[in-house]
Design a protein around this motif. Structure first.
Motif, short mmCIF file in Angstrom:
data_model
loop_
_atom_site.label_atom_id
_atom_site.label_comp_id
_atom_site.label_asym_id
_atom_site.label_seq_id
_atom_site.Cartn_x
_atom_site.Cartn_y
_atom_site.Cartn_z
N ILE A 61 103.05 81.53 41.79
CA ILE A 61 102.68 80.98 43.08
C ILE A 61 101.66 79.75 42.81
CG2 ILE A 61 101.36 81.50 45.28
CD1 ILE A 61 102.57 84.23 45.13
N GLU A 62 100.79 80.13 41.73
CA GLU A 62 99.86 78.98 41.57
C GLU A 62 100.43 77.62 40.97
OE1 GLU A 62 95.66 81.33 40.65
OE2 GLU A 62 97.31 81.50 39.35
N ARG A 63 101.52 78.15 39.84
CA ARG A 63 102.28 76.86 39.43
C ARG A 63 103.04 76.03 40.35
NH1 ARG A 63 103.39 80.83 35.54
NH2 ARG A 63 105.36 81.18 36.44
N SER A 64 103.84 76.90 41.51
CA SER A 64 104.48 76.20 42.47
C SER A 64 103.48 75.34 43.23
CB SER A 64 105.20 77.20 43.25
OG SER A 64 106.05 77.99 42.49
N ASP B 297 99.86 68.58 50.59
CA ASP B 297 98.51 68.86 50.35
C ASP B 297 98.11 70.30 50.64
OD1 ASP B 297 95.88 67.92 49.70
OD2 ASP B 297 95.50 67.54 51.90
N ILE B 298 98.84 70.97 49.89
CA ILE B 298 98.39 72.56 50.04
C ILE B 298 97.26 73.04 49.24
CG2 ILE B 298 100.56 73.26 51.00
CD1 ILE B 298 101.36 74.39 48.26
N ASP B 299 96.70 73.80 49.54
CA ASP B 299 95.56 74.56 48.88
C ASP B 299 95.71 75.80 48.44
OD1 ASP B 299 92.93 74.44 47.55
OD2 ASP B 299 92.02 75.63 49.14
N ASN B 300 95.48 76.35 47.44
CA ASN B 300 95.40 77.69 46.99
C ASN B 300 94.21 78.26 46.45
OD1 ASN B 300 96.55 76.19 44.54
ND2 ASN B 300 96.66 78.12 43.77
N GLN B 301 94.01 79.35 46.95
CA GLN B 301 92.46 79.97 46.33
C GLN B 301 93.05 81.51 45.91
OE1 GLN B 301 89.25 80.35 48.78
NE2 GLN B 301 88.12 80.72 47.27
N ARG B 302 92.64 81.75 44.87
CA ARG B 302 92.98 83.07 44.25
C ARG B 302 91.71 83.92 43.85
NH1 ARG B 302 96.45 85.39 39.01
NH2 ARG B 302 96.10 87.41 39.10
N VAL B 303 91.62 85.05 44.38
CA VAL B 303 90.40 86.10 44.26
C VAL B 303 91.07 87.63 44.05
CG1 VAL B 303 88.53 87.13 45.35
CG2 VAL B 303 88.96 84.62 45.92
N GLY B 304 90.87 87.66 42.67
CA GLY B 304 91.38 89.02 42.21
C GLY B 304 92.78 88.91 42.44
N MET C 132 94.72 88.53 45.36
CA MET C 132 94.98 87.82 46.25
C MET C 132 94.95 86.43 46.20
SD MET C 132 93.47 88.41 50.27
CE MET C 132 91.82 87.43 49.90
N ILE C 133 96.04 85.53 47.03
CA ILE C 133 96.18 84.26 46.68
C ILE C 133 96.17 83.83 48.33
CG2 ILE C 133 97.52 82.12 46.42
CD1 ILE C 133 98.32 83.33 43.68
N THR C 134 95.29 82.98 48.74
CA THR C 134 95.43 82.36 50.05
C THR C 134 95.96 80.91 49.94
OG1 THR C 134 93.77 83.93 51.04
CG2 THR C 134 94.12 81.79 52.25
N ILE C 135 97.07 80.47 50.51
CA ILE C 135 97.65 79.37 50.60
C ILE C 135 97.17 78.49 51.92
CG2 ILE C 135 99.89 77.87 50.10
CD1 ILE C 135 100.92 80.30 48.64
N SER C 136 96.44 77.46 51.81
CA SER C 136 96.08 76.77 52.91
C SER C 136 97.05 75.61 53.25
CB SER C 136 94.54 76.47 53.06
OG SER C 136 93.64 77.68 52.93
#
Length: 110
Positions: free
Chosen positions: A17-20, A31-38, A40-44
């Motif tokens: 998902i991060e690579r995509s 212009d999507i943003d992704n944040q990973r915490v442990g 979980m990934i949030t795609i904004s």
């Protein structure tokens, strides 16, 4: 599947998902943003909407939360499939992200 096998497969999904997201941002103006915490990934998205992908280790599932609803995926030996519809994870993620971004976006395992 053992817990270590689950974690290896599930972590591979999060990395994909991060690579995509990186590939999509390089190739489009999404212009999507992704944040990973442990686990979980949030795609904004630009419009303020989000997709959340979360590992559920006790159930050996991956959960996807989208505007259209929540989805649960289990590994069937080949791929991650929805527990209700048997739809493949990356296909569903691509459709949900496309709907929320307002443009065609493709997430892949590779």
């Amino acid at each position: 599947m053992t817990d270590p096998e689950y974690m290896d497969r599930a972590e591979a999904v999060l990395a994909a998902i991060e690579r995509s997201c990186d590939r999509i941002n390089d190739a489009t103006d999404a212009d999507i943003d992704n944040q990973r915490v442990g686990g979980m990934i949030t795609i904004s998205f630009r419009n303020g909407s989000q997709l959340i992908v979360n590992l559920q280790k006790p159930l050996q599932e991956i959960w996807l939360a989208a505007r259209s609803g929540g989805y649960h995926y289990r590994h069937d030996g080949r791929e991650w499939v929805d527990t209700k519809t048997s739809e493949e994870f990356f296909g569903q993620l691509s459709r949900e992200a496309s709907a929320q971004a307002g443009m065609a976006l493709q997430f892949t395992a590779g």
